[in-house]
Motif scaffolding. Sequence first.
Motif, mmCIF file in Angstrom:
data_model
loop_
_atom_site.group_PDB
_atom_site.id
_atom_site.type_symbol
_atom_site.label_atom_id
_atom_site.label_comp_id
_atom_site.label_asym_id
_atom_site.label_seq_id
_atom_site.Cartn_x
_atom_site.Cartn_y
_atom_site.Cartn_z
ATOM 1 N N UNK A 64 118.063 36.096 -35.092
ATOM 2 C CA UNK A 64 119.275 35.550 -35.557
ATOM 3 C C UNK A 64 118.608 34.479 -36.598
ATOM 4 N N UNK A 65 117.347 33.792 -36.384
ATOM 5 C CA UNK A 65 116.699 32.963 -37.494
ATOM 6 C C UNK A 65 116.222 33.848 -38.544
ATOM 7 N N UNK A 66 116.022 34.970 -38.411
ATOM 8 C CA UNK A 66 115.561 36.083 -39.467
ATOM 9 C C UNK A 66 116.903 36.335 -40.391
ATOM 10 N N UNK A 67 117.954 36.135 -40.054
ATOM 11 C CA UNK A 67 119.121 36.274 -40.665
ATOM 12 C C UNK A 67 119.670 35.078 -41.576
ATOM 13 N N UNK A 68 118.916 34.121 -41.323
ATOM 14 C CA UNK A 68 119.114 32.897 -41.907
ATOM 15 C C UNK A 68 118.042 32.689 -43.022
ATOM 16 N N UNK A 69 116.613 32.771 -42.547
ATOM 17 C CA UNK A 69 115.495 32.510 -43.471
ATOM 18 C C UNK A 69 114.183 32.886 -42.843
ATOM 19 N N UNK A 70 113.598 33.872 -43.514
ATOM 20 C CA UNK A 70 112.514 34.623 -43.019
ATOM 21 C C UNK A 70 111.514 33.545 -42.660
ATOM 22 N N UNK A 71 111.130 32.800 -43.422
ATOM 23 C CA UNK A 71 110.093 31.645 -43.603
ATOM 24 C C UNK A 71 110.167 30.901 -42.277
ATOM 25 N N UNK A 72 111.133 30.311 -42.132
ATOM 26 C CA UNK A 72 111.451 29.614 -40.866
ATOM 27 C C UNK A 72 111.498 30.226 -39.659
ATOM 28 N N UNK A 73 112.070 31.645 -39.879
ATOM 29 C CA UNK A 73 111.851 32.578 -38.427
ATOM 30 C C UNK A 73 110.496 33.004 -38.011
ATOM 31 N N UNK A 74 109.764 32.980 -39.228
ATOM 32 C CA UNK A 74 108.087 33.274 -38.627
ATOM 33 C C UNK A 74 107.616 32.021 -38.274
ATOM 34 N N UNK A 75 107.864 30.945 -38.706
ATOM 35 C CA UNK A 75 107.433 29.793 -38.310
ATOM 36 C C UNK A 75 107.790 29.678 -36.833
ATOM 37 N N UNK A 76 108.885 29.813 -36.268
ATOM 38 C CA UNK A 76 109.433 29.639 -35.118
ATOM 39 C C UNK A 76 108.855 30.414 -34.285
ATOM 40 N N UNK A 77 108.655 31.360 -34.816
ATOM 41 C CA UNK A 77 108.049 32.716 -33.892
ATOM 42 C C UNK A 77 106.551 32.248 -33.262
ATOM 43 N N UNK A 78 105.831 31.746 -34.532
ATOM 44 C CA UNK A 78 104.600 31.456 -34.073
ATOM 45 C C UNK A 78 104.681 30.071 -33.030
ATOM 46 N N UNK A 79 105.477 29.127 -33.167
ATOM 47 C CA UNK A 79 105.476 28.132 -32.061
ATOM 48 C C UNK A 79 106.215 28.915 -30.767
ATOM 49 N N UNK A 80 106.899 29.739 -30.500
ATOM 50 C CA UNK A 80 107.341 30.546 -29.688
ATOM 51 C C UNK A 80 106.351 31.030 -28.977
ATOM 52 N N UNK A 81 105.221 31.718 -29.692
ATOM 53 C CA UNK A 81 104.210 32.400 -29.444
ATOM 54 C C UNK A 81 103.435 31.543 -28.557
ATOM 55 N N UNK A 82 103.145 30.284 -28.776
ATOM 56 C CA UNK A 82 102.210 29.446 -28.156
ATOM 57 C C UNK A 82 102.784 28.528 -26.962
ATOM 58 N N UNK A 83 104.316 28.540 -26.902
ATOM 59 C CA UNK A 83 105.104 27.837 -26.089
ATOM 60 C C UNK A 83 105.469 28.516 -24.961
ATOM 61 N N UNK A 84 105.473 29.998 -24.884
ATOM 62 C CA UNK A 84 105.912 30.981 -23.943
ATOM 63 C C UNK A 84 104.929 30.902 -22.999
ATOM 64 N N UNK A 85 103.508 31.149 -23.275
ATOM 65 C CA UNK A 85 102.385 31.152 -22.173
ATOM 66 C C UNK A 85 102.540 29.806 -21.170
ATOM 67 N N UNK A 86 102.537 28.692 -21.934
ATOM 68 C CA UNK A 86 102.743 27.655 -21.089
ATOM 69 C C UNK A 86 103.975 27.386 -20.167
ATOM 70 N N UNK A 87 104.868 27.870 -20.762
ATOM 71 C CA UNK A 87 106.187 28.121 -19.847
ATOM 72 C C UNK A 87 106.142 28.979 -18.683
ATOM 73 N N UNK A 88 105.475 30.106 -19.060
ATOM 74 C CA UNK A 88 105.334 31.018 -18.055
ATOM 75 C C UNK A 88 104.334 30.458 -16.958
ATOM 76 N N UNK A 89 103.444 29.679 -17.364
ATOM 77 C CA UNK A 89 102.496 29.034 -16.254
ATOM 78 C C UNK A 89 103.128 28.123 -15.504
ATOM 79 N N UNK A 90 104.242 27.423 -16.100
ATOM 80 C CA UNK A 90 104.818 26.364 -15.193
ATOM 81 C C UNK A 90 105.712 27.412 -14.372
ATOM 82 N N UNK A 91 106.161 28.234 -14.828
ATOM 83 C CA UNK A 91 107.145 29.297 -13.902
ATOM 84 C C UNK A 91 106.489 29.661 -12.589
ATOM 85 N N UNK A 92 105.124 29.869 -12.772
ATOM 86 C CA UNK A 92 104.514 30.579 -11.477
ATOM 87 C C UNK A 92 104.044 29.151 -10.556
#
Length: 181
Positions: A64-92
């Motif tokens: 969805x963010x890619x349909x709005x702005x590539x720069x912000x979508x890439x930044x958000x992807x980078x943030x999610x890439x770091x947040x996901x493993x922490x969330x996955x750890x909490x889910x364990x």
Amino acid sequence: MTRLERLLSQYAAYHLDRKNVTTHFIGIPLIVFSVICLTVRASVFLSGYELTLALVVLTVSILYYLTIDVFFALLMSFIFMFAYPYAYGIAQWETNLWLSSSVFIFIVGWAFQFVGHVYEKKKPAFMDDLIGLAIGPLFVLAELVFLLGFRKELEEKVLLEARKQRLLMEQDETFSEMISK
């Protein structure tokens, strides 16, 4: 006006008070992280890989963010890439600890949001348009980019349009109050 300018301006019209924006720097990341935590446990294994609901939600968000702005979508992807493993750890964690921690983070995030809107004296944007729930994280990211001195032209356009929209909202509210009396 680009789609990005329009969406950020609509959201920013509810967020012109700096104290409100500051609370959103805390509240929105907490809410997003808690949603990742809450959805990462729902998963299926496909060809030996675990596909979680969180990954699906994050992927749809990025698309969805890619349909709005590539720069912000890439930044958000980078943030999610770091947040996901922490969330996955909490889910364990043990179920009660995972669930109570995730819900606590969610509630604290929303508390920050609503405190900010007390300063703003405006309801949250999503109450008028549910797309505000998806634009909130993008808005916070854009505000961070602006604070770092980037995309100043976009910031100026968004702020100018947001002030115009806010003025129209206030005129509508004044008119509604006059009619109800």
